[in-house]
Design a protein around this motif. Structure first.
Motif, PDB file in Angstrom:
ATOM      1  N   SER A  70      19.488  -7.610 -49.950  1.00 49.49           N
ATOM      2  CA  SER A  70      20.335  -8.810 -49.964  1.00 49.49           C
ATOM      3  C   SER A  70      19.448 -10.044 -49.994  1.00 49.49           C
ATOM      4  CB  SER A  70      21.245  -8.831 -48.727  1.00 49.49           C
ATOM      5  OG  SER A  70      20.473  -8.704 -47.555  1.00 49.49           O
ATOM      6  N   VAL A  93      22.187  -7.927 -53.805  1.00 54.78           N
ATOM      7  CA  VAL A  93      23.355  -8.753 -53.504  1.00 54.78           C
ATOM      8  C   VAL A  93      22.866 -10.157 -53.149  1.00 54.78           C
ATOM      9  CG1 VAL A  93      25.400  -9.038 -52.068  1.00 54.78           C
ATOM     10  CG2 VAL A  93      24.616  -6.741 -52.678  1.00 54.78           C
ATOM     11  N   PRO A  95      23.782 -14.474 -52.559  1.00 50.22           N
ATOM     12  CA  PRO A  95      24.833 -15.455 -52.245  1.00 50.22           C
ATOM     13  C   PRO A  95      25.281 -16.201 -53.502  1.00 50.22           C
ATOM     14  CG  PRO A  95      22.932 -15.683 -50.780  1.00 50.22           C
ATOM     15  CD  PRO A  95      22.513 -14.790 -51.892  1.00 50.22           C
ATOM     16  N   THR A  96      26.446 -16.812 -53.418  1.00 54.41           N
ATOM     17  CA  THR A  96      27.013 -17.505 -54.584  1.00 54.41           C
ATOM     18  C   THR A  96      26.177 -18.715 -55.011  1.00 54.41           C
ATOM     19  OG1 THR A  96      28.461 -18.752 -53.082  1.00 54.41           O
ATOM     20  CG2 THR A  96      29.364 -16.766 -54.101  1.00 54.41           C
ATOM     21  N   HIS A 114      25.109  -8.260 -57.529  1.00 51.28           N
ATOM     22  CA  HIS A 114      26.421  -8.662 -57.028  1.00 51.28           C
ATOM     23  C   HIS A 114      26.257 -10.042 -56.404  1.00 51.28           C
ATOM     24  CE1 HIS A 114      28.448  -4.522 -56.909  1.00 51.28           C
ATOM     25  NE2 HIS A 114      27.217  -4.290 -57.337  1.00 51.28           N
ATOM     26  N   GLN A 115      27.121 -10.959 -56.765  1.00 51.85           N
ATOM     27  CA  GLN A 115      27.060 -12.309 -56.210  1.00 51.85           C
ATOM     28  C   GLN A 115      28.257 -12.501 -55.271  1.00 51.85           C
ATOM     29  OE1 GLN A 115      26.654 -15.333 -59.225  1.00 51.85           O
ATOM     30  NE2 GLN A 115      25.558 -16.707 -57.841  1.00 51.85           N
ATOM     31  N   VAL A 116      27.975 -12.514 -53.957  1.00 49.76           N
ATOM     32  CA  VAL A 116      29.038 -12.509 -52.949  1.00 49.76           C
ATOM     33  C   VAL A 116      28.623 -13.369 -51.756  1.00 49.76           C
ATOM     34  CG1 VAL A 116      30.426 -11.101 -51.381  1.00 49.76           C
ATOM     35  CG2 VAL A 116      29.716 -10.146 -53.579  1.00 49.76           C
ATOM     36  N   TRP A 120      23.303 -16.040 -47.024  1.00 46.89           N
ATOM     37  CA  TRP A 120      22.658 -14.730 -46.980  1.00 46.89           C
ATOM     38  C   TRP A 120      23.373 -13.769 -46.038  1.00 46.89           C
ATOM     39  CZ3 TRP A 120      20.416 -12.227 -42.777  1.00 46.89           C
ATOM     40  CH2 TRP A 120      19.790 -11.014 -43.088  1.00 46.89           C
ATOM     41  N   ALA A 123      26.335 -12.263 -47.744  1.00 45.14           N
ATOM     42  CA  ALA A 123      25.886 -11.345 -48.795  1.00 45.14           C
ATOM     43  C   ALA A 123      25.377 -10.049 -48.191  1.00 45.14           C
ATOM     44  CB  ALA A 123      24.799 -12.012 -49.640  1.00 45.14           C
ATOM     45  N   HIS A 126      28.253  -7.859 -46.920  1.00 52.51           N
ATOM     46  CA  HIS A 126      28.908  -7.170 -48.041  1.00 52.51           C
ATOM     47  C   HIS A 126      28.079  -5.965 -48.482  1.00 52.51           C
ATOM     48  CE1 HIS A 126      31.233  -6.720 -51.782  1.00 52.51           C
ATOM     49  NE2 HIS A 126      30.062  -6.487 -52.347  1.00 52.51           N
TER      50      HIS A 126
END
Length: 343
Positions: A70, A93, A95-96, A114-116, A120, A123, A126
């Protein structure tokens, strides 16, 4: 060697340590540059994360794993780089707020992205709950807080102990100081571990850990006398943006009298990046520029040369860890120069 039958490609390299006349003149002492920007991923992260991933692969029966990390920064890029070298699956993964520039770099290595989440922590949550928990072959790759990550990073001190030419030392293999930055503490932990290993007993090199205002989680902890979690990261040096350092990092500040912490501004970090590009013809991100800034702004001598005459200080040998970093471009650097009035 466990389930890995053949020796894998090297996940990190021995990097050069070169003298810098320009930075030596600015500092007033002998400055050597440990060029971690030359690592396969573009930063020192290749050492610790590569070492940790290799050990995790050896420990898995059958040898097939899926690495998860992440980080939209250099840790994620190092994970994707090592996974590609090892021929293993990898998911990052981010962060946005992670830039498209960094996401493209990670995807280019074959990793899934994956951008979620807005930060941090979200993310990472997730990754752990939605992805890693449902993958029996999954291996979590922490950005900084793992003993194998620290051991991998410590290898640069192993190299330093034999790299500096004897003719430049006031004693055999004499290193008087090491300067590095500190985000979550993976690099600093490795440096400290390496110093303890290579300089047992007696006099050790001084170590200076550099952070930026708005990302100074170590410095805040030292001042408070306990681990502190910053409410937010406001520095542009996002690679240093860990709200809380590892427990081991804070413990080093209690155990090692030769470790000091210092903070520079974002403007000084930009200055360090710009001047380093001119003096060394090397482009690094501002997190690395923060480390270099202490050479130019006088903080290095205040920390390591206080009370010394100019002649005494001129004989000191200090290694600056050029940690590198890939979140930089000429366009971004120009924007920072205009914003902070750096020429």
């Amino acid at each position: 060697m466990g389930s890995y039958d053949t020796e894998p490609p090297r996940l990190f390299i021995e990097t050069p340590c070169i003298p810098s006349p320009a930075l030596s003149r600015a500092a007033g002492c002998n400055i050597f540059l440990k060029l971690e920007n030359l690592q396969p991923s573009g930063s020192f992260k290749s050492r610790g994360i590569g070492y940790m991933m290799y050990r995790a692969l050896l420990a898995k029966p059958g040898g097939g794993v899926h690495f998860y990390c992440s980080s939209g920064g250099n840790a994620g890029l190092a994970c994707a780089t090592a996974a590609a070298t090892l021929g293993q699956a990898c998911t990052i993964v981010v962060p946005t707020l992670t830039s498209a520039y960094m996401i493209d770099k990670i995807r280019l290595l074959g990793a899934k992205v994956h951008q979620v989440g807005a930060n941090w922590a979200l993310a990472d949550a997730h990754l752990r709950t939605k992805l890693l928990a449902h993958d029996p072959s999954g291996v979590y790759v922490p950005p900084f807080d793992h003993p194998d990550v620290w051991t991998g990073a410590s290898s640069m001190v192993d190299e330093l102990a034999s790299q500096l030419p004897a003719g430049t030392h006031s004693g055999p293999h004499r290193i008087d100081g090491i300067v590095c930055n500190c985000g979550g503490g993976g690099l600093l932990n490795g440096i400290m571990q390496g110093v303890e290993k290579n300089f047992p007993g007696g006099r050790k090199p001084q170590v200076l850990a550099v952070e930026t205002v708005g990302a100074e989680s170590l410095h805040a902890s030292v001042r408070a006398g306990e681990l502190v979690t910053l409410p937010a990261i406001t520095s542009i040096a996002t690679s240093l943006g860990a709200p809380r350092v590892s427990e081991r990092t804070f413990a080093w500040t209690r155990e090692a009298a030769y470790l000091q912490s210092v903070v520079v501004t974002d403007a000084e970090a930009v200055m360090g990046t710009v001047r380093f590009a001119d003096d060394a013809r090397i482009l690094v991100e501002v997190a690395c520029g923060a480390t270099i800034a202490v050479v130019y702004n006088g903080e290095l001598r205040k920390a390591m040369g206080a009370g010394m005459s100019d002649e005494e200080w001129s004989r000191k040998n200090v290694v600056v860890i050029v940690c590198g970093g890939s979140n930089v471009s000429l366009e971004l650097l120009e924007t920072y120069k205009e914003t902070y009035g750096v020429k």
